[in-house]
Design a protein around this motif. Structure first.
Motif, PDB file in Angstrom:
ATOM      1  N   UNK A  70       0.840  -1.204   0.000  1.00 36.85           N
ATOM      2  CA  UNK A  70       0.000   0.000   0.000  1.00 36.85           C
ATOM      3  C   UNK A  70       0.874   1.254   0.000  1.00 36.85           C
ATOM      4  N   UNK A  71       1.941   1.264   0.793  1.00 41.52           N
ATOM      5  CA  UNK A  71       2.865   2.409   0.772  1.00 41.52           C
ATOM      6  C   UNK A  71       3.461   2.590  -0.614  1.00 41.52           C
ATOM      7  N   UNK A  72       3.849   1.476  -1.242  1.00 35.79           N
ATOM      8  CA  UNK A  72       4.434   1.557  -2.583  1.00 35.79           C
ATOM      9  C   UNK A  72       3.418   2.092  -3.593  1.00 35.79           C
ATOM     10  N   UNK A  73       2.151   1.724  -3.442  1.00 30.96           N
ATOM     11  CA  UNK A  73       1.101   2.212  -4.340  1.00 30.96           C
ATOM     12  C   UNK A  73       1.009   3.734  -4.261  1.00 30.96           C
ATOM     13  N   UNK A  74       1.003   4.276  -3.046  1.00 31.76           N
ATOM     14  CA  UNK A  74       0.876   5.722  -2.901  1.00 31.76           C
ATOM     15  C   UNK A  74       2.147   6.449  -3.330  1.00 31.76           C
ATOM     16  N   UNK A  75       3.301   5.822  -3.148  1.00 32.77           N
ATOM     17  CA  UNK A  75       4.543   6.415  -3.644  1.00 32.77           C
ATOM     18  C   UNK A  75       4.551   6.491  -5.165  1.00 32.77           C
ATOM     19  N   UNK A  76       3.793   5.598  -5.807  1.00 27.88           N
ATOM     20  CA  UNK A  76       3.783   5.532  -7.267  1.00 27.88           C
ATOM     21  C   UNK A  76       2.911   6.613  -7.904  1.00 27.88           C
ATOM     22  N   UNK A  77       2.104   7.315  -7.115  1.00 23.81           N
ATOM     23  CA  UNK A  77       1.223   8.329  -7.691  1.00 23.81           C
ATOM     24  C   UNK A  77       2.034   9.430  -8.352  1.00 23.81           C
ATOM     25  N   UNK A  78       2.981   9.985  -7.621  1.00 22.55           N
ATOM     26  CA  UNK A  78       3.781  11.086  -8.168  1.00 22.55           C
ATOM     27  C   UNK A  78       5.040  10.606  -8.856  1.00 22.55           C
ATOM     28  N   UNK A  79       5.457   9.377  -8.567  1.00 19.03           N
ATOM     29  CA  UNK A  79       6.659   8.820  -9.200  1.00 19.03           C
ATOM     30  C   UNK A  79       6.246   7.577  -9.973  1.00 19.03           C
TER      31      UNK A  79
ATOM     32  N   UNK B 238      -5.066   5.524  -6.052  1.00 21.96           N
ATOM     33  CA  UNK B 238      -3.847   5.930  -6.744  1.00 21.96           C
ATOM     34  C   UNK B 238      -4.107   6.200  -8.220  1.00 21.96           C
ATOM     35  N   UNK B 239      -4.893   5.334  -8.860  1.00 24.13           N
ATOM     36  CA  UNK B 239      -5.199   5.511 -10.281  1.00 24.13           C
ATOM     37  C   UNK B 239      -6.074   6.747 -10.496  1.00 24.13           C
ATOM     38  N   UNK B 240      -7.032   6.963  -9.614  1.00 26.26           N
ATOM     39  CA  UNK B 240      -7.936   8.107  -9.753  1.00 26.26           C
ATOM     40  C   UNK B 240      -7.186   9.426  -9.619  1.00 26.26           C
ATOM     41  N   UNK B 241      -6.331   9.529  -8.598  1.00 21.02           N
ATOM     42  CA  UNK B 241      -5.547  10.751  -8.408  1.00 21.02           C
ATOM     43  C   UNK B 241      -4.478  10.863  -9.482  1.00 21.02           C
ATOM     44  N   UNK B 242      -3.851   9.750  -9.827  1.00 22.74           N
ATOM     45  CA  UNK B 242      -2.835   9.770 -10.868  1.00 22.74           C
ATOM     46  C   UNK B 242      -3.385  10.237 -12.198  1.00 22.74           C
ATOM     47  N   UNK B 243      -4.648   9.915 -12.474  1.00 24.97           N
ATOM     48  CA  UNK B 243      -5.256  10.360 -13.728  1.00 24.97           C
ATOM     49  C   UNK B 243      -5.377  11.878 -13.784  1.00 24.97           C
ATOM     50  N   UNK B 244      -5.564  12.515 -12.617  1.00 30.02           N
ATOM     51  CA  UNK B 244      -5.606  13.980 -12.580  1.00 30.02           C
ATOM     52  C   UNK B 244      -4.244  14.577 -12.884  1.00 30.02           C
ATOM     53  N   UNK B 245      -3.182  13.809 -12.611  1.00 25.34           N
ATOM     54  CA  UNK B 245      -1.813  14.278 -12.872  1.00 25.34           C
ATOM     55  C   UNK B 245      -1.427  14.194 -14.344  1.00 25.34           C
ATOM     56  N   UNK B 246      -2.063  13.301 -15.090  1.00 22.12           N
ATOM     57  CA  UNK B 246      -1.524  12.932 -16.392  1.00 22.12           C
ATOM     58  C   UNK B 246      -1.314  14.107 -17.338  1.00 22.12           C
ATOM     59  N   UNK B 247      -2.212  15.078 -17.338  1.00 18.00           N
ATOM     60  CA  UNK B 247      -2.092  16.188 -18.280  1.00 18.00           C
ATOM     61  C   UNK B 247      -0.827  16.997 -18.065  1.00 18.00           C
ATOM     62  N   UNK B 248      -0.302  17.023 -16.832  1.00 22.22           N
ATOM     63  CA  UNK B 248       0.857  17.865 -16.530  1.00 22.22           C
ATOM     64  C   UNK B 248       2.106  17.072 -16.158  1.00 22.22           C
ATOM     65  N   UNK B 249       1.978  15.735 -16.106  1.00 21.30           N
ATOM     66  CA  UNK B 249       3.080  14.942 -15.572  1.00 21.30           C
ATOM     67  C   UNK B 249       4.382  15.146 -16.337  1.00 21.30           C
ATOM     68  N   UNK B 250       4.282  15.289 -17.657  1.00 17.70           N
ATOM     69  CA  UNK B 250       5.500  15.416 -18.456  1.00 17.70           C
ATOM     70  C   UNK B 250       6.106  16.816 -18.371  1.00 17.70           C
ATOM     71  N   UNK B 251       5.363  17.776 -17.808  1.00 13.10           N
ATOM     72  CA  UNK B 251       5.851  19.140 -17.725  1.00 13.10           C
ATOM     73  C   UNK B 251       6.562  19.439 -16.418  1.00 13.10           C
ATOM     74  N   UNK B 252       6.393  18.596 -15.439  1.00 18.64           N
ATOM     75  CA  UNK B 252       6.967  18.880 -14.120  1.00 18.64           C
ATOM     76  C   UNK B 252       7.375  17.587 -13.449  1.00 18.64           C
ATOM     77  N   UNK B 253       8.502  17.605 -12.753  1.00 17.69           N
ATOM     78  CA  UNK B 253       9.025  16.407 -12.123  1.00 17.69           C
ATOM     79  C   UNK B 253       8.786  16.392 -10.620  1.00 17.69           C
ATOM     80  N   UNK B 254       8.565  17.517 -10.017  1.00 18.60           N
ATOM     81  CA  UNK B 254       8.421  17.602  -8.571  1.00 18.60           C
ATOM     82  C   UNK B 254       6.942  17.692  -8.208  1.00 18.60           C
TER      83      UNK B 254
END
Length: 386
Positions: A16-25, A174-190
């Motif tokens: 579960x910790x690894x799943x949440x770490x994977x959202x932004x990374x 994780x997938x639901x929140x990660x999907x909100x990231x997708x539009x900007x993920x390639x523009x920012x690393x932090x």
């Protein structure tokens, strides 16, 4: 101690910790899926969010032998007949091949066994069964997790299904929140840069709901002072049930991410047919929290009202963190069934239903079926489908 309890105590909290770490990374997802595969004795795992309008993948990651995976991706993926069943799959509930056959109806088994993908890919690679979970069902998105097993593995048991059930809501968050990231993920690393650039409102809060950070979209939402507001530095939601559900999810996530389960996902922010919803991401154990504040307990992502109504039962399950099984029981209560009738409908014992009802009463603050029925009736009218 049962084998399920043993696996839960030792492995699940770490996964579960690894799943949440994977959202932004997102680079961590492959190792996370590897851990999921080992947990359930799987050979391959695939996690994906598909855009149903363009028929393209918004996000996709897999693990397993590349010699097996590559032909699936390039030659056979479009021939999997089971995708048509996704709209009828219950969220967070693992399906096996047999339960998918039952869902698709007469002829599904024969059609699958006679297909080219079975002859040329499944059988030569000695693959056998799968755990398949629907994580997201939206008008323009579907998200699923599939773990494939081989013929050397023992038959999938109800205990295995229960294990994946425990894991599913965490992957869904994780997938639901990660999907909100997708539009900007390639523009920012932090993480903070991603959050700041999102069109969706995002707020970082401490465990007492004090606001530590709000991105520009969240600041604009707070300025409206309608569904979301700031009271002496604390985040507050106008809809009382949403306010309680979000605060509860923040507290649980700080203490025990694994215990968070389905709580804090798709919480409706208003008594409305098509409400905006909030998703709570625990931060206390994340490396990214140190970049924001040592006090950061959770990030709250707010998604605008969509195009599809939210059924009352789904909204109630989100507000009170009901599991898939508890949601089914609550639905039977809303329909006026007795405890005996609920047990018969679910094919379980009266004792199981009694235990499930006790948990539901505790989560919803009701004392009996009558109280639960009244609560659901109170919450249902503004959220009911037309």
């Amino acid at each position: 101690m049962s084998s399920l309890a043993n696996r839960t105590d030792r492995a699940l909290p770490q996964i579960v910790e690894a799943i949440y770490d994977s959202i932004a990374d997102v680079d961590r997802w492959q190792s996370t899926l590897d851990a999921v595969c080992r947990l359930v004795d799987g050979q391959l795992a695939m996690l994906a969010v598909l855009d149903t309008i363009s028929s393209s993948a918004r996000f996709s990651v897999s693990c397993g032998d590349p010699a097996i995976l590559e032909p699936l991706k390039h030659d056979y993926g479009s021939e999997v007949p089971f995708y048509a069943a996704v709209p009828r799959m219950e969220i967070d509930v693992p399906f096996t091949v047999d339960s998918i056959y039952a869902l698709q109806g007469s002829g599904a088994r024969e059609k699958w066994l006679e297909s080219r993908i079975v002859r040329e890919w499944v059988q030569p690679n000695r693959l056998d069964d799968f755990f398949w979970v629907a994580l997201m069902k939206q008008p323009a998105r579907i998200g699923t997790l599939m773990v494939v097993t081989d013929k050397d593995r023992r038959q999938i048991s109800s205990e295995d299904i229960d294990l994946v059930c425990l894991l599913a809501p965490h992957v869904r968050r994780a997938v639901t929140i990660g999907d909100l990231f997708e539009a900007e993920r390639r523009k920012a690393e932090i993480f903070r840069s991603i959050v700041e650039s999102l069109d969706h409102p995002v707020l970082i809060v401490a465990d007492d709901m004090n606001i530590i950070f709000a991105n520009p979209a969240a600041q604009a939402l707070l300025a409206e002072n309608t569904s979301v507001c700031c009271v002496r530095g604390q985040l507050s939601f106008t809809y009382v049930h949403a306010n309680a559900a979000i605060s509860r999810a923040v507290q649980i996530g700080r203490r025990d991410e694994f215990a968070l389960g389905p709580a804090g996902i798709s919480i409706p922010l208003a008594e409305a047919n098509v409400p905006a919803v909030a998703h709570v991401m625990p931060l206390a154990r994340r490396e990214i929290s140190a970049r924001l504040s040592r006090r950061a307990a959770a990030a709250i992502f707010i998604a605008a009202a969509g195009s599809a109504p939210v059924p009352a039962l789904e909204a109630i399950a989100a507000l009170f963190g009901l599991t898939a099984a508890e949601k089914r029981v609550a639905g039977h209560v809303a329909a006026g069934l007795t405890r005996k009738e609920i047990a018969t409908a679910g094919g379980v014992s009266d004792g199981t239903v009694k235990s499930q009802l006790a948990t539901i009463f505790d989560k919803t603050g009701t004392g009996d079926q009558r109280g639960l029925e009244l609560l659901m009736r109170e919450l249902s009218p503004p959220l009911r489908l037309n």
